[in-house]
Design an enzyme around this catalytic site. Sequence first.
Site, short mmCIF file in Angstrom:
data_model
loop_
_atom_site.label_atom_id
_atom_site.label_comp_id
_atom_site.label_asym_id
_atom_site.label_seq_id
_atom_site.Cartn_x
_atom_site.Cartn_y
_atom_site.Cartn_z
N THR A 421 0.88 -1.17 0.00
CA THR A 421 0.00 0.00 0.00
C THR A 421 0.91 1.22 0.00
OG1 THR A 421 -1.70 -1.26 1.19
CG2 THR A 421 -1.85 1.11 1.38
N THR A 439 -4.16 1.98 -2.13
CA THR A 439 -3.67 0.62 -2.28
C THR A 439 -4.24 -0.07 -3.52
OG1 THR A 439 -3.44 -1.50 -1.10
CG2 THR A 439 -5.56 -0.37 -0.91
N GLU A 441 -3.77 -3.52 -2.91
CA GLU A 441 -3.70 -4.70 -2.05
C GLU A 441 -2.34 -5.37 -2.15
OE1 GLU A 441 -5.16 -7.81 0.64
OE2 GLU A 441 -4.60 -5.73 0.52
N ASP A 461 -9.59 -9.29 0.52
CA ASP A 461 -9.71 -8.78 1.89
C ASP A 461 -11.00 -9.25 2.55
OD1 ASP A 461 -7.31 -7.55 2.11
OD2 ASP A 461 -8.05 -5.50 1.98
N SER A 485 -10.86 -3.24 5.71
CA SER A 485 -9.48 -2.81 5.51
C SER A 485 -8.87 -2.46 6.85
CB SER A 485 -9.44 -1.59 4.59
OG SER A 485 -8.14 -1.01 4.55
N SER A 486 -7.54 -2.43 6.90
CA SER A 486 -6.83 -1.91 8.07
C SER A 486 -6.18 -0.57 7.81
CB SER A 486 -5.75 -2.91 8.51
OG SER A 486 -6.33 -4.06 9.06
N GLY A 506 1.09 -1.50 5.12
CA GLY A 506 1.57 -2.59 5.95
C GLY A 506 0.56 -3.66 6.29
N GLY A 507 -0.52 -3.81 5.49
CA GLY A 507 -1.51 -4.83 5.80
C GLY A 507 -2.13 -4.57 7.15
#
Length: 599
Positions: A421, A439, A441, A461, A485-486, A506-507
């Site tokens: 991202t 992003t 992904e 996701d 999402s985070s 960073g996921g």
Amino acid sequence: MQGLNRVFAIAALAVLPGLPLAQQAADAVAPEAATGQDAIWPGLSDAARTALRAKAAGRPVEAQDWMIAAANPLAVEAGAKVLEQGGTAADAMVAVQAVLGLVEPQSSGLGGGAFLIWYDAATGQVTTLDGRETAPLSVTPQLFQDDAGEPLKFFDAVVGGLSVGTPGTPALLAEAQGRWGNRPWPGLFTDAIRLAESGFKVSPRLAALVAGDRDRLARFDATAGYFLPGGAPVEAGQILRNPAYAEVLKSISDQGVAVFYSGEVARDVTQVVQTAPGNPGQLSPLDLAIYRVIERDPVCVDYRGYDVCGMGPPSSGGLAVGQILGLLRPYDLAALGPENSESWRLIGDASRLAFADRGRYVADSDFLPVPIEGMVDSEYLNNRSKLLGGDDALPEVAPGDPTFDHALNWADDEAIEFPSTSHISIVDGYGNAMSMTTTIENAFGSRLMVRGFLLNNELTDFSFRTHRDGRPIANAVAPGKRPRSSMAPTIVLKDGKPVLVIGSPGGSRIIGYVAEAIIAHIDWGMDVQQAVAMGHLVNRFGTYDVEEGSPAATLAAPLEAMGYEVKARALNSGLHAIAIGEGLRGGADPRREGIAIGR
């Protein structure tokens, strides 16, 4: 304090046996590689070169009028030119994103989605815009399941058309610039078009990522032709041109984003998705035609007299960062300090509690109720924070019982989020502030390329399962739904004025990266460059990830003594932050190629 402030080159990920199985598999996938050293960028301005030197020396960049921090010097320079000409943060963001989609295509672009938080200096209001991708209208709950109803292997789902959601980034650019911009729309794409036509030097980061993903990139002719010309991966320093991308940008600059959602570009996007060899997807012209950006209420939590404002569902970022900070309010982290394992016991278990709630309750709030207010309610967090009152790691954590206006019995989620991202932070000369995380992904998304840009794999996701033990999973796929999402673009305010603009890729570790940087800045008095460079310690599911090769690794033994399983591993954030006080101070994560420029 200084011991945690330097970062070194980072190696590959290992599988964590303590994590849920789906997340183990995700973590086994190599993320975007750490940069290791700044690339040699030809033709950069003096300001950009000064910024690179400041980052290398661990110093923030200082300015008075405006500032921008993002993941690539060429993109930052494009945005800086717009700000220099009197543009707003919304104008500059368009220019930055257009260049990022060219020079950092593995991370974000026209084929992806984004979340944006805006502070308006004229009104004092905080607004959040949701440009997240949506699931095609024709999807079924079995989208990522095999004939036996079992979840697909991860790259069987990721690579190809099946994983592609309706892109939201172009619509978000237009929405934000239409609300808050003051510059002519066509001029915002000038640098990106020029670089796409004349070429740009491939950075060491991009070259390493292409080489590492060679086999998957080779599966599709258009993608292979661009990243693997003649069958060999592009190399660092090689000049790469993208005339197809330039033509798309020209169309968007001349005709607006309608050409993306209903014109020839839309036709080509859906055709590539639906005819992807071996793994066709379901994205249709109707999905693109009906896409819309959604304004949502920000999620704000008080932390030591600051208002920490983030993005609400379908992002879990604002809620989880807010919960972590709210759970830590009763504890004096400032007195403990950053080198004290007790600080990290508190932070780590607060994160675990937040992730437990996240996994149970958070999904697209347009499709099911999410207890947003209950999850950040002061009484709820104060009661839950008592769980942190011991002196050892919590043996186990479970979701809490935030206030709901109804009864639901959800199962815990199993979704995966890959760590590829990008993040943009901007403060303009008018006092507006913008934080946007963007992003496609996984690195290189679905690996499908159309008209010079990559398409996302954002649908992965969603949870691959719809139920567990007879209970439904909130983040299961549904037609038109936006995957959880985070991403955690954040603006921190004091007395109604912004004091920190921050975010990271960073996921699912984004949540930890952002929360820790805020703590480092507010509790431990670090400047923004120190805060974004601090060695990472992240705990989501019980195992403590400690950034290998950094001074943070010295805390591994004390954390193990507290009862944690500890794994040294690559933790490759991409934090970009701007602190606002008497002047502006910008910080760029040394793990990536970005810089901060200001005037």
